[in-house]
Design an enzyme around this catalytic site. Structure first.
Site, short mmCIF file in Angstrom:
data_model
loop_
_atom_site.label_atom_id
_atom_site.label_comp_id
_atom_site.label_asym_id
_atom_site.label_seq_id
_atom_site.Cartn_x
_atom_site.Cartn_y
_atom_site.Cartn_z
CG ASN A 460 38.32 66.89 76.06
OD1 ASN A 460 37.64 66.21 76.84
ND2 ASN A 460 39.33 67.64 76.48
CB CYS A 461 43.25 66.64 72.54
SG CYS A 461 42.85 67.73 71.18
CE1 TYR A 462 47.38 70.53 77.05
CE2 TYR A 462 48.02 69.11 75.24
CZ TYR A 462 48.24 69.61 76.51
OH TYR A 462 49.32 69.16 77.22
#
Length: 519
Positions: A460-462
């Site tokens: 995942n990113c942000y």
């Protein structure tokens, strides 16, 4: 190629945020310590504040290189390699330090400390070892190298008699060689970078008012690679920052001149122009503009959580002059925002010079104290509130425009995951202990991606889940769009993105836990 590059950037953005979040916590403590250190505080509190401030300044902010190295290596590594990646991260960092120092010693190139220590020599002390000073860039580079290496060679197989040295143990042997060579080569490359920065400093100091802009612009631009001190140190403490004769003595450098003039203010008719380098709104007003822009552009349902993250970073900058917790929230996420920030930073120094502000400050506290200590006729303090408001407003407008215009996924820009479960056919039909432990959202995501066996990797990113699948034909995009609570599904063949929101990490962990129960 473009897709591969975008994937790499997204993975890196996700990795870099892990250590940044701990910096925000550190910032809260530093802000409290900065208050304790004020002169009107009891001596006992001043001592406590100074003690804790020095510990965290040196132990956290001063050691960002190794923190980023371990954090990035662990975040980039596949789930099964994360523990080994953390170990290899710290080992690689230490190998670099000792290899770099040994090569500098062997080639008789260890710099000698002067009055300002090793500042300006291109070398610094890290963990008590004198090495080529690469700043946080060293940790970032080694972290990426370790993460990439364990993912690429973690499955190395050897003859059965050598099997104890297979897998990540083989990666370790490779890294010893790569890091040692890098530590040797960088001693020749980095000084050229430093020389370029020094040449820029000399040019900047002879460019008049426009030189103040370039100083501010480059000061921020060079922060990630740790070379910004090659700008401010010569200006603060050497003749490059100016020379002044005060009370019969000669002083070199903007900061030395400031201290001398402050002590002889009653005898002066004007302040030396170099004091403009010391009037720094970058940690006072600009963080306010940035934070407000990030909060304003966040979705309404995320604003409270975003504010909870941003407020401590702004207080930290204002009280302690530590801006990294805020700047690192967007530095690696969007280089465009970073360049824009550097431009505004430079413009602020240009305006400060043009209106004649001649007061040293890099925190809100010493801005107030030094403004009271210096006669207004010398410092032109009446301009400070004007520049304060205008610079914060300019930073806000620039950030808000760029974030919205370019749709930059800054903090809180995606819809937050709603906790209410979605009733779907797959949730109702799932049986067994594993199925009972997973919520409908998790089951829907796994089902829509073609089942647990079709999921190769999930990160995942942000705000987004980023999933690599084995067979894209098994992915049911229509099902994902209808049954999964998200604000968007991005279909890139074998690379699927599901926009979840600020709770994306919790959702990723739920999926990983569910998948683990099926093995």
């Amino acid at each position: 190629m473009k897709e591969k590059m975008m994937k790499s950037v997204n993975v890196f953005s996700k990795a870099i945020i892990q250590p940044v979040m701990f910096m925000a916590v550190t910032g809260i403590i530093l802000s409290v310590c900065a208050i304790f250190k004020l002169e009107f505080m009891p001596v006992a509190l001043q001592s406590v504040g100074q003690y804790i401030f020095s510990i965290l300044s040196g132990g956290m902010i001063g050691q960002l290189g190794v923190i980023f190295c371990v954090g990035i290596a662990t975040a980039l590594a596949k789930q099964k390699y994360k523990t080994d990646a953390a170990i290899l991260g710290i080992v690689s960092y230490l190998i670099f330090l000792y290899a770099n120092n040994a090569w500098l010693t062997l080639t008789n190139r260890l710099a000698e400390a002067g009055e300002q220590g090793l500042y300006g020599t291109g070398q610094g002390m890290v963990f008590g070892i004198q090495v080529t000073d690469m700043g946080v860039f060293l940790g970032i580079f080694l972290g990426v190298l370790v993460g990439w290496a364990v993912n690429k060679w973690g499955e190395i197989k050897l003859h059965k008699y050598l099997s104890p040295y297979a897998g990540t143990k083989s990666v370790y042997m490779i890294l010893v060689f790569l890091v040692t060579i890098f530590a040797m080569v960088i001693t020749y490359i980095w000084p050229m970078v430093n020389a370029g920065v020094e040449a820029v400093v000399k040019t900047t100091t002879t460019a008049g008012s426009i030189g103040f802009f370039f100083y501010g612009f480059l000061n921020r631009l060079l922060l990630p690679v740790g070379l910004h001190h090659f700008l401010w140190m010569p200006l603060f403490y050497t003749p490059l920052g100016g020379t002044a004769d005060i009370a019969g003595q000669t002083f070199h450098g903007a900061y030395n001149i400031w201290l001398a003039e402050l002590g002889n203010a009653n005898q002066l008719t004007s302040m030396h122009p170099s004091i403009g380098y010391l009037s720094n709104f970058g940690s006072i007003s600009l963080p306010i503009g940035i934070a407000f822009a990030l909060w304003k552009t966040a979705r309404s349902e995320n604003k409270k959580k975003v504010a909870a993250i941003l407020i401590p970073t702004v207080v930290t900058a204002f009280m302690a002059g530590v801006t990294e917790p805020l700047e690192f929230l967007f530095l690696f996420l969007s280089p465009i925002l970073w360049v824009a920030h550097a431009v505004v930073y430079g413009l602020t120094l240009l305006v400060t010079n043009l209106v004649g502000i001649s007061v040293q400050f890099d925190t809100g506290i010493n801005m107030i104290i030094n403004s009271l200590a210096l006669p207004v006729r010398l410092g032109h303090q009446y301009w400070i509130p004007v520049v304060f408001v205008l610079s914060a407003l300019l930073e806000y407008v620039v950030f808000k425009f760029l974030i919205e215009k370019l749709n930059i996924p800054t903090l809180g820009r995606e819809r937050e995951l709603v906790a209410t479960p979605v009733e779907s056919a797959v949730a109702e039909s799932t049986t067994g202990a594993a199925g009972q432990q997973a919520d409908a959202q998790t089951l829907n995501i796994v089902h829509g991606l073609g089942g647990a066996g079709n999921i190769i990797n999930i990160i995942n990113c942000y705000t987004r889940l980023r999933i690599d699948v084995e067979d894209e034909s098994k992915v049911d995009i229509a099902f994902l769009k209808e049954e999964v609570q998200s604000s968007g599904i991005v279909d890139k063949g074998k690379h699927i993105q599901i926009v979840i929101g600020v709770d994306v990490q919790q959702q990723r962990e739920k999926i990983e836990q569910y998948l683990a129960t099926l093995k």
